[in-house]
Design a protein around this motif. Structure first.
Motif, PDB file in Angstrom:
ATOM      1  N   ALA A 102       0.842  -1.258   0.044  1.00  0.00           N
ATOM      2  CA  ALA A 102      -0.076  -0.034   0.024  1.00  0.00           C
ATOM      3  C   ALA A 102       0.785   1.276  -0.108  1.00  0.00           C
ATOM      4  N   VAL A 103       2.225   1.284   0.696  1.00  0.00           N
ATOM      5  CA  VAL A 103       2.733   2.447   0.812  1.00  0.00           C
ATOM      6  C   VAL A 103       3.566   2.409  -0.647  1.00  0.00           C
ATOM      7  N   ALA A 104       3.947   1.534  -1.176  1.00  0.00           N
ATOM      8  CA  ALA A 104       4.684   1.745  -2.319  1.00  0.00           C
ATOM      9  C   ALA A 104       3.719   1.996  -3.437  1.00  0.00           C
ATOM     10  N   ASP A 166       9.520   2.300   4.075  1.00  0.00           N
ATOM     11  CA  ASP A 166       8.516   1.255   3.845  1.00  0.00           C
ATOM     12  C   ASP A 166       7.214   1.252   4.710  1.00  0.00           C
ATOM     13  N   TRP A 167       7.448   2.011   5.924  1.00  0.00           N
ATOM     14  CA  TRP A 167       6.529   1.965   6.923  1.00  0.00           C
ATOM     15  C   TRP A 167       5.982   3.224   7.209  1.00  0.00           C
ATOM     16  N   ALA A 168       5.974   4.345   6.116  1.00  0.00           N
ATOM     17  CA  ALA A 168       5.465   5.520   6.251  1.00  0.00           C
ATOM     18  C   ALA A 168       3.946   5.485   6.999  1.00  0.00           C
ATOM     19  N   ALA A 169       3.549   6.622   7.667  1.00  0.00           N
ATOM     20  CA  ALA A 169       2.288   6.534   8.248  1.00  0.00           C
ATOM     21  C   ALA A 169       0.977   6.683   7.283  1.00  0.00           C
ATOM     22  N   PRO A 170       0.093   5.895   7.642  1.00  0.00           N
ATOM     23  CA  PRO A 170      -1.141   5.837   6.720  1.00  0.00           C
ATOM     24  C   PRO A 170      -1.674   7.578   6.518  1.00  0.00           C
ATOM     25  N   ASP A 171      -2.530   7.570   5.822  1.00  0.00           N
ATOM     26  CA  ASP A 171      -3.427   8.797   5.670  1.00  0.00           C
ATOM     27  C   ASP A 171      -4.249   9.105   6.682  1.00  0.00           C
ATOM     28  N   ASP A 172      -4.962   7.919   7.109  1.00  0.00           N
ATOM     29  CA  ASP A 172      -5.758   8.288   8.289  1.00  0.00           C
ATOM     30  C   ASP A 172      -5.739   7.100   9.150  1.00  0.00           C
ATOM     31  N   TRP A 173      -6.160   7.433  10.210  1.00  0.00           N
ATOM     32  CA  TRP A 173      -6.298   6.245  11.427  1.00  0.00           C
ATOM     33  C   TRP A 173      -7.566   5.745  11.735  1.00  0.00           C
TER      34      TRP A 173
END
Length: 350
Positions: A102-104, A166-173
Motif C-alpha cells: 500500500a505504501v509503495a 516502507d513504514w510511512a504513516a497512513p493517511d488516516d487512522w
C-alpha cells in the motif's frame, strides 16, 4: 502485462488450493486475490478487491516485492482495472505482507491508505530513520532465556535490511466502532487487538462478510507477542477480541491466509478451545523456575506437533514469544508466578 491476458475472474472454490493465483469472486462486487509470499511459510496473502463505479478499494495490500506486484497487476487487469484505479487501501494491521505494498503504490499513484489507530506506536518505531526494530526482539528473547538463538536471528536480520520508508504513516487512522462508507457498501471497523495491538477487521453487515485479516484464520492461529512495541498482555487482548467477534452476528469468514469459510463463529469457538488447551499444556510444562525458552522446548508446535528443535530460528523466536504470552496469561490468571532473575523471567507454580 505478463500473465494478465490469461487471468480471468472465477467463482471461489474452497475445495481448491487457496494459494492458486487468480481472481476469485466471493460475493457480489468482492474478489479474493492471493498474492505470493515466496520467502514465507504462509505462501500467500489474500487481498480483497471491492469494486465500485468510482474505482476499487483493496482490503490489505500484499508485500511490496516484485512477484506480488506482478500478480496484483495481472489480477486487477482481469477486473478491467489497474493500480491507478485503486482509490483506497484499508489495511487490517501493520505487518509487511499487509501494509508495505500500500505504501509503495501510494508513492506512485497517491492512493489513500488507512490503518487501525492502535498501530500508531509501531509505525512510529518502524518509520524512524536509523531504527533497528529487531533489537527489541533480541531484548525480549534474553528476558525469555533464549539468548542462544539471538545470533542466528541477527544474521538473518542483516540479510533483510530495514527501510523506514516502507513504514510511512497512513493517511488516516481508523477507530474501532466507526464506519467506512463506500459508494456500494458500508464497512464497520472493529478493533481486534492481539495479533498486533492495532489489528482491525472490517464487517459488511448487509452482505454478511467479515474481512478478518489475521485475527481469525481457518487453519492456524496467528502469532501472539511478536511486535515492534511491547504489549502488556497480548494473549489476553487476543482472547478478548475473539470473544468480541463471537458476540456479533455470524458472518462468512474472509481471512488473509487460507480459504473463505462459511462461519466466523465456528472458527472462533475452535480458536478459544485451542488456547484454553494450550494454556493448560503450558502450565503443566513449567517447573523449577522455567524460562519461556525452556517451556517452549517442552511443547510441540504446528498442527503436525513438531518439536521445537525442528523449527528454524525465526519460527523458534515466534514459538518463544507465543509461549511467553501464554505464561504471562497464566500469571494474570493466578495459576503461575514470575520472578525476575537478573533480567531473565522465570515461572513457577503459584
Amino acid at each position: 502485462m505478463t500473465g494478465a491476458a490469461a487471468m480471468r475472474v472465477e467463482p471461489d472454490d474452497v475445495a481448491s488450493d487457496w494459494t492458486r493465483p487468480g481472481v476469485f469472486e466471493v460475493a457480489a462486487g468482492a474478489y479474493r486475490i492471493p498474492l505470493p509470499l515466496p520467502h514465507d511459510g504462509l505462501r500467500s496473502v489474500n487481498v480483497y478487491a471491492l469494486t465500485g463505479d468510482d474505482g476499487l478499494v483493496l482490503i490489505d495490500s500484499g508485500w511490496a516485492i516484485t512477484e506480488a506486484r506482478q500478480a496484483l497487476d495481472a489480477a486487477l487487469a482481469a477486473l478491467g482495472a489497474g493500480l491507478g484505479d485503486v482509490r483506497r487501501f484499508l489495511v487490517t494491521h501493520v505487518h509487511r505482507d499487509h501494509y508495505t505494498m500500500a505504501v509503495a503504490v501510494r508513492r506512485e499513484f497517491g492512493t489513500a491508505v488507512s490503518l487501525g489507530e492502535g498501530e500508531e506506536p509501531a509505525i512510529g518505531v518502524l518509520s524512524t530513520p536509523g531504527s533497528r526494530p529487531m533489537s527489541g526482539y533480541w531484548q525480549a528473547l534474553v528476558r525469555c532465556g533464549a539468548g542462544k538463538i539471538v545470533e542466528a536471528l541477527r544474521a538473518r536480520a542483516d540479510l533483510a535490511p530495514h527501510d523506514p520508508a516502507d513504514w510511512a504513516a497512513p493517511d488516516d487512522w481508523l477507530a474501532g466502532g466507526t464506519d467506512v462508507v463506500l459508494p456500494t457498501r458500508t464497512l464497520r471497523v472493529v478493533a481486534t487487538p492481539g495479533h498486533t495491538r492495532g489489528h482491525v477487521v472490517f464487517i459488511d453487515r448487509d452482505a454478511q462478510l467479515m474481512f478478518a485479516g489475521d485475527h481469525v484464520l481457518p487453519h492456524i492461529t496467528p502469532s501472539i507477542g511478536f511486535e515492534a512495541v511491547d504489549t502488556a498482555l497480548p494473549l489476553g487482548d487476543y482472547l478478548d477480541s475473539l470473544r468480541l467477534v463471537r458476540s456479533l452476528p455470524d458472518q462468512r469468514l474472509l481471512p488473509a491466509h487460507g480459504p473463505v469459510g462459511p462461519s466466523v463463529h465456528t472458527r472462533v469457538d475452535e480458536l478459544l478451545h485451542h488456547h484454553a488447551e494450550r494454556l493448560d499444556h503450558a502450565c503443566k510444562v513449567v517447573q523449577d523456575g522455567a524460562t519461556a525458552y525452556e517451556a517452549a522446548r517442552r511443547l510441540t508446535w504446528t498442527r503436525r506437533q513438531r518439536s521445537f528443535t525442528d523449527l528454524d530460528p525465526f519460527n523458534q523466536m515466534l514459538a518463544v514469544a507465543e509461549t511467553a504470552a501464554h505464561l504471562d496469561m497464566l500469571v494474570a490468571q493466578g495459576r503461575l508466578k514470575v520472578t525476575d532473575a537478573d533480567g531473565v523471567f522465570r515461572y513457577d507454580a503459584a
